[in-house]
Design an enzyme around this catalytic site. Structure first.
Site, PDB file in Angstrom:
ATOM      1  N   ASP A  78     -24.015 -14.308  28.074  1.00  0.00           N
ATOM      2  CA  ASP A  78     -23.849 -13.445  29.256  1.00  0.00           C
ATOM      3  C   ASP A  78     -22.428 -13.599  29.804  1.00  0.00           C
ATOM      4  OD1 ASP A  78     -26.762 -12.548  29.731  1.00  0.00           O
ATOM      5  OD2 ASP A  78     -26.929 -14.727  29.559  1.00  0.00           O
ATOM      6  N   GLU A 130     -33.747 -20.525  23.543  1.00  0.00           N
ATOM      7  CA  GLU A 130     -33.711 -19.351  24.438  1.00  0.00           C
ATOM      8  C   GLU A 130     -34.653 -19.621  25.622  1.00  0.00           C
ATOM      9  OE1 GLU A 130     -33.048 -16.420  26.368  1.00  0.00           O
ATOM     10  OE2 GLU A 130     -32.031 -15.977  24.476  1.00  0.00           O
ATOM     11  N   ASP A 168     -33.867 -24.439  28.538  1.00  0.00           N
ATOM     12  CA  ASP A 168     -32.452 -24.282  28.890  1.00  0.00           C
ATOM     13  C   ASP A 168     -31.609 -25.109  27.906  1.00  0.00           C
ATOM     14  OD1 ASP A 168     -29.906 -24.544  29.990  1.00  0.00           O
ATOM     15  OD2 ASP A 168     -30.627 -24.954  32.013  1.00  0.00           O
ATOM     16  N   THR A 227     -25.817  -8.110  16.322  1.00  0.00           N
ATOM     17  CA  THR A 227     -26.857  -8.492  17.292  1.00  0.00           C
ATOM     18  C   THR A 227     -27.173  -7.297  18.204  1.00  0.00           C
ATOM     19  OG1 THR A 227     -25.608  -9.226  19.223  1.00  0.00           O
ATOM     20  CG2 THR A 227     -25.721 -10.768  17.362  1.00  0.00           C
ATOM     21  N   LYS A 228     -28.248  -7.438  18.954  1.00  0.00           N
ATOM     22  CA  LYS A 228     -28.679  -6.373  19.861  1.00  0.00           C
ATOM     23  C   LYS A 228     -27.594  -6.097  20.909  1.00  0.00           C
ATOM     24  CE  LYS A 228     -32.453  -5.150  22.884  1.00  0.00           C
ATOM     25  NZ  LYS A 228     -33.454  -5.660  23.788  1.00  0.00           N
TER      26      LYS A 228
HETATM   27  C1  LIG Z   1     -26.370 -11.363  26.614  1.00  0.00           C
HETATM   28  S1  LIG Z   1     -27.768 -12.102  25.874  1.00  0.00           S
HETATM   29  C2  LIG Z   1     -27.358 -12.093  24.131  1.00  0.00           C
HETATM   30  C3  LIG Z   1     -28.562 -12.224  23.251  1.00  0.00           C
HETATM   31  C4  LIG Z   1     -28.282 -12.212  21.734  1.00  0.00           C
HETATM   32  N1  LIG Z   1     -27.491 -13.347  21.332  1.00  0.00           N
HETATM   33  C5  LIG Z   1     -27.611 -10.921  21.311  1.00  0.00           C
HETATM   34  O1  LIG Z   1     -26.406 -10.953  21.000  1.00  0.00           O
HETATM   35  O2  LIG Z   1     -28.298  -9.891  21.281  1.00  0.00           O
HETATM   36  C6  LIG Z   1     -27.597 -13.817  26.288  1.00  0.00           C
HETATM   37  C7  LIG Z   1     -28.880 -14.600  26.101  1.00  0.00           C
HETATM   38  O3  LIG Z   1     -28.620 -15.976  26.371  1.00  0.00           O
HETATM   39  C8  LIG Z   1     -29.746 -16.531  27.014  1.00  0.00           C
HETATM   40  N2  LIG Z   1     -29.308 -17.728  27.734  1.00  0.00           N
HETATM   41  C9  LIG Z   1     -28.388 -17.791  28.722  1.00  0.00           C
HETATM   42  N3  LIG Z   1     -28.218 -19.046  29.132  1.00  0.00           N
HETATM   43  C10 LIG Z   1     -29.063 -19.818  28.377  1.00  0.00           C
HETATM   44  C11 LIG Z   1     -29.344 -21.210  28.337  1.00  0.00           C
HETATM   45  N4  LIG Z   1     -28.733 -22.065  29.156  1.00  0.00           N
HETATM   46  N5  LIG Z   1     -30.260 -21.654  27.456  1.00  0.00           N
HETATM   47  C12 LIG Z   1     -30.891 -20.783  26.609  1.00  0.00           C
HETATM   48  N6  LIG Z   1     -30.659 -19.446  26.606  1.00  0.00           N
HETATM   49  C13 LIG Z   1     -29.750 -18.971  27.481  1.00  0.00           C
HETATM   50  C14 LIG Z   1     -30.251 -15.404  27.911  1.00  0.00           C
HETATM   51  O4  LIG Z   1     -31.620 -15.564  28.261  1.00  0.00           O
HETATM   52  C15 LIG Z   1     -30.014 -14.177  27.042  1.00  0.00           C
HETATM   53  O5  LIG Z   1     -31.143 -13.854  26.265  1.00  0.00           O
END
Ligand SMILES: C[S@@+](CC[C@H](N)C(=O)[O-])C[C@H]1O[C@@H](n2cnc3c(N)ncnc32)[C@H](O)[C@@H]1O
Length: 229
Positions: free
Chosen positions: A135, A85, A112, A208-209
């Site tokens: 996302d 994350e 990343d 999940t959240k």
């Molecule tokens: C919409 S949130 C979903 C979080 C969690 N999985 C949930 O369902 O509650 C997407 C997450 O992916 C992370 N994220 C996006 N691109 C990423 C990357 N390239 N590497 C690591 N994390 C990433 C973002 O920071 C964010 O916390």
């Protein structure tokens, strides 16, 4: 990020760094708990030395605040998990929660995921990869930011052992269709759905959240599971 990182960086990021507040608990965890529960990304990760047992190794990308990944690790002590994350508050929260639960089967990478898969994870080493509610970047002009793209999934496939799985869930129908098209077109992947579409929500996937948020907004949920040949 290490200077050894690959020079062929993906320039469009799948995330924007959120300026959100980091609580005292999260900051304390970020400052103190990485040596115990974190994994450095300045060199190749020796996956087989990370955990005390030789159970399956499952990587979760984008765990957000980490509650559902923590639940996976608590419910499946026979498996080992690595969460990746970029969001500081989420990384701090999960590190603190791992410490409270004294889990030895969950490690955290603060980086990343695209770079981590390119630079730090050895091919044919993972048993599974899960990506829950990435996302959706729902505006058309932002679709290029979506994490699930052909090149990224091909990279994930390389890191899986034969028979390893990719499990993705989304609450955005147009993204689900895109993910399905991308993954169905990769010759090394077999769709677990006999219709080559979606699977019923696996009972083992914790809520999940973001899923709860989607539910409040009346969104549907699409689960996709693929296996590496
Ligand atoms: C919409 S949130 C979903 C979080 C969690 N999985 C949930 O369902 O509650 C997407 C997450 O992916 C992370 N994220 C996006 N691109 C990423 C990357 N390239 N590497 C690591 N994390 C990433 C973002 O920071 C964010 O916390």
């Amino acid at each position: 990020m290490s200077e050894n990182k690959s020079t062929h960086l993906r320039t469009i990021k799948s995330f924007v760094k959120r300026a959100g507040r980091v609580t005292e608990r999260q900051q304390h965890a970020l400052d103190n708990l990485k040596p115990m529960y974190g994994v450095e990304t300045n060199k190749t990760i020796d996956i087989n030395k990370l955990f005390a047992n030789n159970g399956a190794i499952i990587v979760e990308v984008g765990f957000g605040m980490g509650q559902s990944l923590l639940t996976c690790a608590v419910n499946n002590p026979q498996h080992n998990y690595i969460g990746i994350e970029v969001h500081e508050a989420g990384v701090g929260a999960l590190l603190a929660d791992i410490d409270v639960s004294q889990l030895s089967n969950l490690k955290v990478i603060h980086d990343d995921a695209v770079q981590v898969f390119k630079d730090n994870i050895v091919d044919d080493t993972l048993d599974g990869i899960q990506i829950f509610f990435p996302d959706p970047w729902h505006k058309k002009r932002h679709h290029k930011r979506r994490l699930i793209q052909t090149a990224f999934v091909e990279l994930l496939v390389k890191k899986l052992k034969a028979g390893g799985f990719i499990h993705i869930a989304t609450d955005w129908e147009n993204y689900a269709e895109h993910i399905l098209m991308v993954c169905n077109a990769i010759p090394h992947l077999i769709n677990q759905s006999s219709q080559n579409t979606y699977v019923p929500r696996p009972a083992s996937r914790p809520m999940t959240k973001y899923e709860k948020r989607g539910e409040r907004l009346g969104h549907g949920v699409w689960d996709l599971v693929f296996y590496k040949k």
